[in-house]
Design a protein around this motif. Structure first.
Motif, PDB file in Angstrom:
ATOM      1  N   LEU A  39       0.823  -0.947   0.639  1.00 55.06           N
ATOM      2  CA  LEU A  39       0.218   0.343   0.266  1.00 55.06           C
ATOM      3  C   LEU A  39       1.081   1.050   0.276  1.00 55.06           C
ATOM      4  N   THR A  40       0.281   2.233  -0.831  1.00 53.97           N
ATOM      5  CA  THR A  40       1.251   3.428  -0.615  1.00 53.97           C
ATOM      6  C   THR A  40       0.299   4.430  -0.856  1.00 53.97           C
ATOM      7  N   ALA A  41       0.662   5.277  -0.380  1.00 51.59           N
ATOM      8  CA  ALA A  41      -0.840   6.993   0.097  1.00 51.59           C
ATOM      9  C   ALA A  41       0.554   8.074  -0.900  1.00 51.59           C
ATOM     10  N   THR A  42      -0.013   9.086  -1.248  1.00 52.93           N
ATOM     11  CA  THR A  42       0.684   9.720  -1.751  1.00 52.93           C
ATOM     12  C   THR A  42      -0.006  11.019  -1.898  1.00 52.93           C
ATOM     13  N   GLY A  43       0.418  12.318  -1.525  1.00 54.11           N
ATOM     14  CA  GLY A  43      -0.211  12.968  -1.621  1.00 54.11           C
ATOM     15  C   GLY A  43       0.468  14.699  -0.943  1.00 54.11           C
ATOM     16  N   GLU A  44      -0.565  15.777  -1.356  1.00 50.70           N
ATOM     17  CA  GLU A  44      -0.263  16.960  -0.635  1.00 50.70           C
ATOM     18  C   GLU A  44      -1.578  17.000   0.765  1.00 50.70           C
ATOM     19  N   ILE A  45      -0.784  17.848   1.492  1.00 44.02           N
ATOM     20  CA  ILE A  45      -1.579  18.841   3.522  1.00 44.02           C
ATOM     21  C   ILE A  45      -1.261  19.778   3.615  1.00 44.02           C
ATOM     22  N   THR A  46      -2.189  20.808   3.561  1.00 41.50           N
ATOM     23  CA  THR A  46      -2.446  22.345   4.089  1.00 41.50           C
ATOM     24  C   THR A  46      -2.880  21.792   4.894  1.00 41.50           C
ATOM     25  N   VAL A  47      -1.818  22.902   5.840  1.00 41.27           N
ATOM     26  CA  VAL A  47      -1.587  23.305   7.394  1.00 41.27           C
ATOM     27  C   VAL A  47      -1.443  24.601   8.004  1.00 41.27           C
ATOM     28  N   ASN A  48      -2.561  24.749   8.594  1.00 42.28           N
ATOM     29  CA  ASN A  48      -2.573  26.276   8.702  1.00 42.28           C
ATOM     30  C   ASN A  48      -1.768  26.752   9.533  1.00 42.28           C
ATOM     31  N   ALA A  49      -1.982  28.144  10.549  1.00 49.47           N
ATOM     32  CA  ALA A  49      -1.170  28.807  10.960  1.00 49.47           C
ATOM     33  C   ALA A  49      -0.898  27.765  12.628  1.00 49.47           C
ATOM     34  N   ALA A  50      -1.777  27.542  12.916  1.00 51.08           N
ATOM     35  CA  ALA A  50      -2.410  26.902  14.046  1.00 51.08           C
ATOM     36  C   ALA A  50      -2.006  25.458  14.243  1.00 51.08           C
ATOM     37  N   ASP A  51      -1.111  24.936  13.316  1.00 47.77           N
ATOM     38  CA  ASP A  51      -0.533  23.526  12.498  1.00 47.77           C
ATOM     39  C   ASP A  51      -1.328  22.766  12.904  1.00 47.77           C
ATOM     40  N   GLU A  52      -3.161  22.405  11.709  1.00 46.21           N
ATOM     41  CA  GLU A  52      -4.216  21.945  12.080  1.00 46.21           C
ATOM     42  C   GLU A  52      -3.628  21.864  10.295  1.00 46.21           C
ATOM     43  N   VAL A  53      -4.005  20.569   9.895  1.00 49.62           N
ATOM     44  CA  VAL A  53      -4.629  19.987   8.471  1.00 49.62           C
ATOM     45  C   VAL A  53      -5.959  20.441   8.098  1.00 49.62           C
ATOM     46  N   VAL A  54      -5.963  21.302   7.571  1.00 47.82           N
ATOM     47  CA  VAL A  54      -6.889  21.641   7.216  1.00 47.82           C
ATOM     48  C   VAL A  54      -7.259  21.359   5.241  1.00 47.82           C
ATOM     49  N   ALA A  55      -6.804  20.308   4.531  1.00 47.86           N
ATOM     50  CA  ALA A  55      -6.825  19.668   3.087  1.00 47.86           C
ATOM     51  C   ALA A  55      -5.761  19.305   3.186  1.00 47.86           C
ATOM     52  N   ILE A  56      -6.168  17.919   2.310  1.00 44.17           N
ATOM     53  CA  ILE A  56      -5.658  17.338   1.817  1.00 44.17           C
ATOM     54  C   ILE A  56      -6.439  16.472   0.600  1.00 44.17           C
ATOM     55  N   ALA A  57      -5.060  15.945  -0.067  1.00 43.62           N
ATOM     56  CA  ALA A  57      -5.646  15.347  -1.711  1.00 43.62           C
ATOM     57  C   ALA A  57      -4.507  14.359  -2.307  1.00 43.62           C
ATOM     58  N   GLY A  58      -4.141  13.091  -3.011  1.00 42.87           N
ATOM     59  CA  GLY A  58      -3.705  12.808  -2.994  1.00 42.87           C
ATOM     60  C   GLY A  58      -4.359  11.112  -3.562  1.00 42.87           C
ATOM     61  N   GLU A  59      -3.915  10.058  -4.042  1.00 43.97           N
ATOM     62  CA  GLU A  59      -3.859   8.880  -3.988  1.00 43.97           C
ATOM     63  C   GLU A  59      -3.693   8.018  -3.090  1.00 43.97           C
ATOM     64  N   ILE A  60      -4.506   6.649  -2.956  1.00 46.56           N
ATOM     65  CA  ILE A  60      -3.464   5.238  -1.832  1.00 46.56           C
ATOM     66  C   ILE A  60      -4.046   4.390  -3.431  1.00 46.56           C
ATOM     67  N   SER A  61      -2.537   3.745  -3.087  1.00 49.74           N
ATOM     68  CA  SER A  61      -2.785   2.924  -4.307  1.00 49.74           C
ATOM     69  C   SER A  61      -2.811   1.389  -3.936  1.00 49.74           C
ATOM     70  N   GLY A  62      -2.165   0.610  -4.317  1.00 43.83           N
ATOM     71  CA  GLY A  62      -1.595  -1.328  -4.132  1.00 43.83           C
ATOM     72  C   GLY A  62      -2.790  -1.750  -3.829  1.00 43.83           C
ATOM     73  N   LEU A  63      -3.322  -2.315  -2.347  1.00 49.01           N
ATOM     74  CA  LEU A  63      -4.396  -3.418  -2.114  1.00 49.01           C
ATOM     75  C   LEU A  63      -5.268  -2.126  -2.704  1.00 49.01           C
ATOM     76  N   VAL A  64      -5.971  -1.174  -2.757  1.00 49.56           N
ATOM     77  CA  VAL A  64      -6.736  -0.026  -3.096  1.00 49.56           C
ATOM     78  C   VAL A  64      -6.650   0.869  -4.031  1.00 49.56           C
ATOM     79  N   ASP A  65      -7.594   1.008  -5.474  1.00 48.57           N
ATOM     80  CA  ASP A  65      -7.284   2.155  -5.883  1.00 48.57           C
ATOM     81  C   ASP A  65      -8.508   3.722  -5.441  1.00 48.57           C
TER      82      ASP A  65
END
Length: 185
Positions: A39-65
């Protein structure tokens, strides 16, 4: 020469003004690779000034796509909260130094599993887990592996780099004829 330098400075100032944002957010690229390479997951996360993850995008591949669609907001940030299906405890806190995520991690959904969730969390440096819930307490995927995270340079950083190389090119071109004249004479 003076006109070129002025144009470059004006261009840089314009780029910096256009890319300035009122809320400071940083984008990071991530790669999760399971120890068994299934299993591999790749992508980007967006983190605000409070260190909170506010967005995520990408793909998971291998066992599932699957396509990573959205981060699940934490109503109790920065404390832990239960996922809507009750399967995970998460906090969506990103740590810029040390381990990227703690034992609660980040919760997100994929387009192919709209009723379930994915949780990516860290047990110790170099040991992360990525689990999927298909329904409450039903985990069809439970993988452990490594996580690498790197900041994505902002557009203004690329503009400054380009300006620096441009300035070196102009300075080098301007001095080259003088060096050639001296060696001839």
């Amino acid at each position: 020469m003076h006109k070129t330098l002025t144009t470059m400075i004006a261009s840089l100032a314009t780029v910096m003004l256009l890319t300035a944002s009122p809320a400071k957010a940083t984008v990071y690229r991530f790669t999760f690779e399971s120890f068994d390479s299934e299993l591999t997951a790749t992508g980007e996360i967006t983190v605000n000034a409070a260190d909170e993850v506010v967005a995520i995008a990408g793909e998971i591949s291998g066992l599932v796509d699957e396509t990573i669609g959205s981060v699940t907001p934490n109503p109790d940030f920065s404390g832990p909260a239960y996922s809507p299906d009750g399967s995970f405890i998460y906090n969506n806190v990103y740590y810029p130094s040390g381990m990227s995520f703690d034992i609660y991690g980040v919760l997100f959904a994929t387009a192919q599993n709209p009723g379930g969730y994915w949780n990516l969390w860290g047990d110790s440096p170099g040991d992360y887990s990525l689990w999927e819930s298909a329904s409450p307490y039903n985990y069809p995927i439970e993988e452990t592996g490594t996580l690498s995270v790197a900041a994505v340079p902002e557009l203004s950083t690329w503009a400054m780099l380009g300006l620096g190389f441009g300035g070196l090119g102009v300075a080098g071109r301007r001095r080259a004829p003088r060096l050639a004249q001296r060696s001839i004479g």
